[in-house]
Design a protein around this motif. Structure first.
Motif: not given
Lengths: 320, 167
Positions: A141-143, A174-180, A182-187
């Motif tokens: 979903d989006g970013q 491109d961390i800024l636009h990446s939903r991937v 964000r999810s990777q960092i949390h995981a």
């Protein structure tokens, strides 16, 4: 956020919206279950009967090829009935709202929506709206989040590199636009890796990214020094409304992963990419197709991981 | 409360080995159902001096109560030889009660190929069948009330006990 939405009162996985808010045990259970499902990929009859009679709708408001396809294969391997809808070309162009579309499909006895949308938060919005017997998996979903991508990445890391707590992981691009990302960092944080680094020009970093528990590098060589896992991100040109990078050539010179820059990482480092790859922009073909690359195994693992998430969500509650 | 059954598991295994010996001429493939069935399959495999390794099945992905109870978080991988088509299979489990586990196991086996035959061998056959399935070879038969449960402990020094409720 989403903590209550993602679990039932008894603590079973109910929706899968973001890694944020999920317990570490849930992430581990996904990896363990996916591991069991991988064995069936080699069998003559690859199907399992678990989701017989369930209806899964892939509702993709934004284009996708591999994510949608692997969700479809995963659902079919579990014997679910699968319908693929790309509403940009049908109902929404006639003026139907998002919730209308979901209501219509729900009236057709859909059990699970796999949802992708260009706007952040849409998966959660729909999860709040649907009745209890309907489940939502966020397929981007989006970013905001792309949690099944993050889990297939975790599965691939575990498969090639073993225990998380010993690993140094770099996320590049491109961390800024990446939903991937964000999810990777949390995981990665939840599963307890030794160190997470993000490597990007300042213009492609979200504000206060350090607060996510990462070390920030603007120099590729320094950031890659000694890492075990290199997770490349796609430069999301379609999400860039202004000039975030001086030029593509300069970006490649500074942040493109090549054999030369990869030499700074550990000798047995793996290189990952969620796809689609911009060859010659964020990664050279030599690396993308080279011995360190696990980009194709990531795709294969996506099937088992998505099977695991669907089975955990759609199975019963009384797990004794 | 739990009480031990006054029967030695090795005695039951001796009987099964004797009963199963004629089956050896068909070159059977032994498959144990996880967990207790796998323990027994290993022993029978050794006692019958079969050289080909045993298979093992975890039927969690084939259970008929998935919608009710969900996935078993401790599910194990199944290990079957690459080709089971036209093989004579000896399926081994610890306790036969409802027959639902055996049905699930047979469904799973058929997703690996089409066997020539399947024989069922269990250590204990008890009452409570819900499907038309019975054992071809059994160590002992026992009648219990519906809230009682037979449990095999192991894998070392295997013993049978009867519990009052499902644990």
């Amino acid at each position: 956020m989403s903590r209550n939405l993602q679990y039932t009162d008894s603590g079973k996985l109910h929706h899968f919206l973001s890694i944020e808010g999920l317990r570490k045990e849930t992430l581990e259970q996904i990896l363990i279950t996916a591991d069991k499902f991988t064995q069936f990929g080699q069998r003559d009859i690859k199907k399992l009967p678990l989701l017989r009679g369930f209806t899964v709708v892939n509702l993709f408001f934004e284009n996708s090829s591999r994510t949608r396809t692997t969700f479809e294969i995963a659902a079919k391997r579990l014997s679910a009935d699968v319908i693929n809808l790309n509403p940009t070309t049908s109902s929404t162009s006639k003026g139907e709202t998002l919730l209308d579309t979901v209501n219509i499909l729900e009236a057709m006895h859909t059990d699970l929506f796999v949802l992708r949308h260009a706007k952040s938060g849409v998966a959660e919005l729909i999860a709040q709206h649907v009745p209890d017997h309907v489940h939502i998996i966020n397929a981007g979903d989006g970013q905001h989040a792309h949690p099944t991508q993050a889990m297939l990445d975790m599965f691939t890391i575990r498969q090639y590199k073993g225990p998380f707590h010993e690993l140094r992981v770099a996320i590049v691009g491109d961390i800024l636009h990446s939903r991937v990302a964000r999810s990777q960092i949390h995981a990665l944080n939840s599963l307890g890796v030794h160190e997470i680094r993000v490597i990007a020009p300042n213009s492609l970093l979200p504000a206060q990214v350090e607060r996510l528990g990462v070390h920030v590098y603007s120099d590729l060589q320094q950031g890659l020094d000694g890492v075990d896992v290199v997770m490349m991100l796609r430069l999301q040109k379609e999400r860039m409304s202004k000039a975030y990078i001086p030029s593509e050539q300069e970006y490649f010179n500074l942040y493109g992963l090549t054999s030369e820059s990869l030499a700074a990482a550990a000798d047995d480092a793996i290189v990952m990419h969620p796809g689609p790859i911009n060859r010659g922009l964020e990664i050279s073909s030599e690396v993308a197709d080279g011995p360190h690359s696990v980009i194709l195994p990531q795709v294969t693992n996506g099937i088992a991981v998505r099977m695991a998430v669907m089975a955990m969500i759609l199975g019963g509650d009384n797990n004794g | 409360m739990t009480k031990k059954i006054d029967v030695e598991v090795p005695t039951l295994l001796d009987k099964l080995v004797t009963d199963l010996t004629p089956l050896l001429s068909s070159n059977p493939l032994i498959i144990g159902i996880h967990t207790g069935g796998s323990w027994l399959a290993e022993i029978l495999h050794q006692r019958l001096a079969i050289s080909e390794p045993c298979g093992s099945l975890d039927i969690s992905f084939y259970r008929d109560d998935f919608s009710r109870i969900g996935l078993n978080p401790k599910v194990k991988a199944s290990h079957l030889p690459e080709d089971i088509s036209d093989r004579h299979i000896l399926l081994v489990d610890d306790v036969l009660q409802t027959g639902r586990t055996i049905r699930a196991a047979m469904n799973e086996i058929f997703d690996y190929g089409r066997p020539a035959s399947i024989h069922l061998c269990v250590l204990v056959e008890r009452n409570g069948r819900e499907l038309p399935i019975q054992a071809d070879y059994c160590g002992m038969k026992v009648n219990l009330s519906p809230d009682q449960q037979v449990k095999l402990s192991g894998p070392d020094n295997m013993s049978l006990s009867i519990g009052d409720n499902k644990s």
